[in-house]
Design a protein around this motif. Structure first.
Motif, PDB file in Angstrom:
ATOM      1  N   SER A   1       0.831  -1.205   0.000  1.00 47.05           N
ATOM      2  CA  SER A   1       0.000   0.000   0.000  1.00 47.05           C
ATOM      3  C   SER A   1       0.868   1.259   0.000  1.00 47.05           C
ATOM      4  O   SER A   1       0.646   2.198  -0.772  1.00 47.05           O
ATOM      5  N   VAL A   2       1.881   1.261   0.857  1.00 45.09           N
ATOM      6  CA  VAL A   2       2.786   2.418   0.929  1.00 45.09           C
ATOM      7  C   VAL A   2       3.562   2.573  -0.387  1.00 45.09           C
ATOM      8  O   VAL A   2       3.765   3.685  -0.872  1.00 45.09           O
ATOM      9  N   ALA A   3       3.957   1.456  -0.978  1.00 40.87           N
ATOM     10  CA  ALA A   3       4.718   1.515  -2.239  1.00 40.87           C
ATOM     11  C   ALA A   3       3.905   2.201  -3.339  1.00 40.87           C
ATOM     12  O   ALA A   3       4.447   2.994  -4.119  1.00 40.87           O
ATOM     13  N   LEU A   4       2.611   1.892  -3.400  1.00 36.97           N
ATOM     14  CA  LEU A   4       1.763   2.518  -4.420  1.00 36.97           C
ATOM     15  C   LEU A   4       1.651   4.020  -4.188  1.00 36.97           C
ATOM     16  O   LEU A   4       1.752   4.812  -5.122  1.00 36.97           O
ATOM     17  N   SER A   5       1.449   4.420  -2.935  1.00 32.92           N
ATOM     18  CA  SER A   5       1.392   5.854  -2.617  1.00 32.92           C
ATOM     19  C   SER A   5       2.728   6.526  -2.931  1.00 32.92           C
ATOM     20  O   SER A   5       2.768   7.618  -3.505  1.00 32.92           O
ATOM     21  N   ALA A   6       3.803   5.884  -2.556  1.00 34.21           N
ATOM     22  CA  ALA A   6       5.138   6.465  -2.736  1.00 34.21           C
ATOM     23  C   ALA A   6       5.435   6.686  -4.219  1.00 34.21           C
ATOM     24  O   ALA A   6       5.953   7.737  -4.620  1.00 34.21           O
ATOM     25  N   GLU A   7       5.084   5.690  -5.016  1.00 39.34           N
ATOM     26  CA  GLU A   7       5.362   5.791  -6.457  1.00 39.34           C
ATOM     27  C   GLU A   7       4.530   6.918  -7.077  1.00 39.34           C
ATOM     28  O   GLU A   7       5.022   7.678  -7.910  1.00 39.34           O
ATOM     29  N   LYS A   8       3.302   7.035  -6.618  1.00 42.13           N
ATOM     30  CA  LYS A   8       2.407   8.085  -7.112  1.00 42.13           C
ATOM     31  C   LYS A   8       2.944   9.468  -6.737  1.00 42.13           C
ATOM     32  O   LYS A   8       2.848  10.423  -7.508  1.00 42.13           O
ATOM     33  N   MET A   9       3.485   9.561  -5.530  1.00 38.37           N
ATOM     34  CA  MET A   9       4.011  10.847  -5.045  1.00 38.37           C
ATOM     35  C   MET A   9       5.448  11.079  -5.525  1.00 38.37           C
ATOM     36  O   MET A   9       6.014  12.134  -5.275  1.00 38.37           O
ATOM     37  N   ASP A  10       6.043  10.065  -6.137  1.00 34.88           N
ATOM     38  CA  ASP A  10       7.458  10.097  -6.524  1.00 34.88           C
ATOM     39  C   ASP A  10       8.336  10.486  -5.319  1.00 34.88           C
ATOM     40  O   ASP A  10       9.247  11.300  -5.419  1.00 34.88           O
TER      41      ASP A  10
ATOM     42  N   ASP B   1      14.764   1.143 -11.073  1.00 34.94           N
ATOM     43  CA  ASP B   1      14.044   2.176 -10.314  1.00 34.94           C
ATOM     44  C   ASP B   1      13.249   1.515  -9.185  1.00 34.94           C
ATOM     45  O   ASP B   1      13.355   0.296  -8.979  1.00 34.94           O
ATOM     46  N   PHE B   2      12.474   2.308  -8.459  1.00 42.25           N
ATOM     47  CA  PHE B   2      11.691   1.776  -7.336  1.00 42.25           C
ATOM     48  C   PHE B   2      10.643   0.774  -7.798  1.00 42.25           C
ATOM     49  O   PHE B   2      10.390  -0.233  -7.136  1.00 42.25           O
ATOM     50  N   ASN B   3      10.033   1.057  -8.938  1.00 38.30           N
ATOM     51  CA  ASN B   3       9.008   0.165  -9.479  1.00 38.30           C
ATOM     52  C   ASN B   3       9.556  -1.257  -9.616  1.00 38.30           C
ATOM     53  O   ASN B   3       8.942  -2.233  -9.150  1.00 38.30           O
ATOM     54  N   ARG B   4      10.728  -1.388 -10.219  1.00 34.48           N
ATOM     55  CA  ARG B   4      11.352  -2.702 -10.390  1.00 34.48           C
ATOM     56  C   ARG B   4      11.785  -3.298  -9.045  1.00 34.48           C
ATOM     57  O   ARG B   4      11.663  -4.496  -8.823  1.00 34.48           O
ATOM     58  N   ALA B   5      12.332  -2.457  -8.190  1.00 34.78           N
ATOM     59  CA  ALA B   5      12.792  -2.950  -6.888  1.00 34.78           C
ATOM     60  C   ALA B   5      11.607  -3.518  -6.099  1.00 34.78           C
ATOM     61  O   ALA B   5      11.702  -4.586  -5.478  1.00 34.78           O
ATOM     62  N   PHE B   6      10.462  -2.811  -6.150  1.00 32.90           N
ATOM     63  CA  PHE B   6       9.318  -3.294  -5.381  1.00 32.90           C
ATOM     64  C   PHE B   6       8.664  -4.506  -6.043  1.00 32.90           C
ATOM     65  O   PHE B   6       8.123  -5.384  -5.352  1.00 32.90           O
ATOM     66  N   ALA B   7       8.730  -4.570  -7.375  1.00 28.32           N
ATOM     67  CA  ALA B   7       8.235  -5.766  -8.070  1.00 28.32           C
ATOM     68  C   ALA B   7       9.035  -6.985  -7.610  1.00 28.32           C
ATOM     69  O   ALA B   7       8.483  -8.068  -7.371  1.00 28.32           O
ATOM     70  N   PHE B   8      10.343  -6.798  -7.470  1.00 30.50           N
ATOM     71  CA  PHE B   8      11.216  -7.859  -6.951  1.00 30.50           C
ATOM     72  C   PHE B   8      10.779  -8.251  -5.536  1.00 30.50           C
ATOM     73  O   PHE B   8      10.617  -9.441  -5.214  1.00 30.50           O
ATOM     74  N   MET B   9      10.550  -7.263  -4.691  1.00 29.21           N
ATOM     75  CA  MET B   9      10.152  -7.547  -3.312  1.00 29.21           C
ATOM     76  C   MET B   9       8.816  -8.275  -3.259  1.00 29.21           C
ATOM     77  O   MET B   9       8.623  -9.196  -2.450  1.00 29.21           O
ATOM     78  N   ALA B  10       7.886  -7.887  -4.123  1.00 24.60           N
ATOM     79  CA  ALA B  10       6.572  -8.545  -4.144  1.00 24.60           C
ATOM     80  C   ALA B  10       6.729 -10.003  -4.553  1.00 24.60           C
ATOM     81  O   ALA B  10       6.108 -10.904  -3.979  1.00 24.60           O
ATOM     82  N   SER B  11       7.577 -10.252  -5.543  1.00 24.55           N
ATOM     83  CA  SER B  11       7.807 -11.623  -5.994  1.00 24.55           C
ATOM     84  C   SER B  11       8.429 -12.459  -4.868  1.00 24.55           C
ATOM     85  O   SER B  11       7.991 -13.585  -4.592  1.00 24.55           O
ATOM     86  N   VAL B  12       9.426 -11.892  -4.212  1.00 23.56           N
ATOM     87  CA  VAL B  12      10.083 -12.604  -3.104  1.00 23.56           C
ATOM     88  C   VAL B  12       9.100 -12.818  -1.953  1.00 23.56           C
ATOM     89  O   VAL B  12       9.084 -13.889  -1.322  1.00 23.56           O
TER      90      VAL B  12
END
Lengths: 105, 105
Positions: free
Chosen positions: A52-61, B42-53
């Motif tokens: 949830s925080v990741a989605l907000s963070a990405e949106k807010m950059d 970027d963060f998008n990829r880093a968090f995609a990795f975390m979600a997969s793990v």
């Protein structure tokens, strides 16, 4: 470009976070940053919070620094651009607290 | 209950992780644990990795300790039950490396 919170900003927007009744943020030693530890029922809930925080963070950059082990998430907020606390951290802290509250129910 | 890797296990399953050609795991000082840092676009990829793990970890009921800031994820593996490295860490490391590889393409 983000700018550091002024003394007035700190009194108005940072101070309430540092004295919140339902779990306060704390200043980080030796750094213009704030931190807070969140504890959930299990890893499933902790990671749901992080998603949830990741989605907000990405949106807010604007992204947190965070450490997770099992049901615990330690979050640190600061703004890279200005090497200290900015309005972005205050805004992200509000999203983070809201996410934690909704997942602790 | 997990048990610590024996000397033989270490030679057979841990040693290859510590000398992998495509980015090795390292032993943690003062603790029977391994760590590795992953850097993404970027963060998008880093968090995609975390979600997969996270999905693998939950399925295996064995979870990483990890720190993330923006595109960087620092992962530490050790087994709470036996206060050291077990076969679970070796198995989770394989999932983690596979997730990182697929998200770095």
């Amino acid at each position: 470009m983000a700018r550091r919170l002024s003394a007035e900003d700190r009194a108005q927007t940072l101070a309430p976070l540092l004295s919140a009744e339902h779990g306060a943020w704390a200043l980080v030693d030796g750094r213009d940053a704030i931190k807070k530890t969140f504890v959930f029922a299990d890893f499933n809930r902790a990671f749901a919070f992080m998603a949830s925080v990741a989605l907000s963070a990405e949106k807010m950059d604007h992204h947190p620094e965070w450490f997770n082990v099992y049901n615990r998430v330690e979050v640190t907020l600061s703004t890279h651009d200005c090497q200290g606390l900015s309005a972005r951290d205050i805004a992200l802290a509000a999203h983070i607290d809201a996410a934690a509250t909704s997942l602790s129910k």
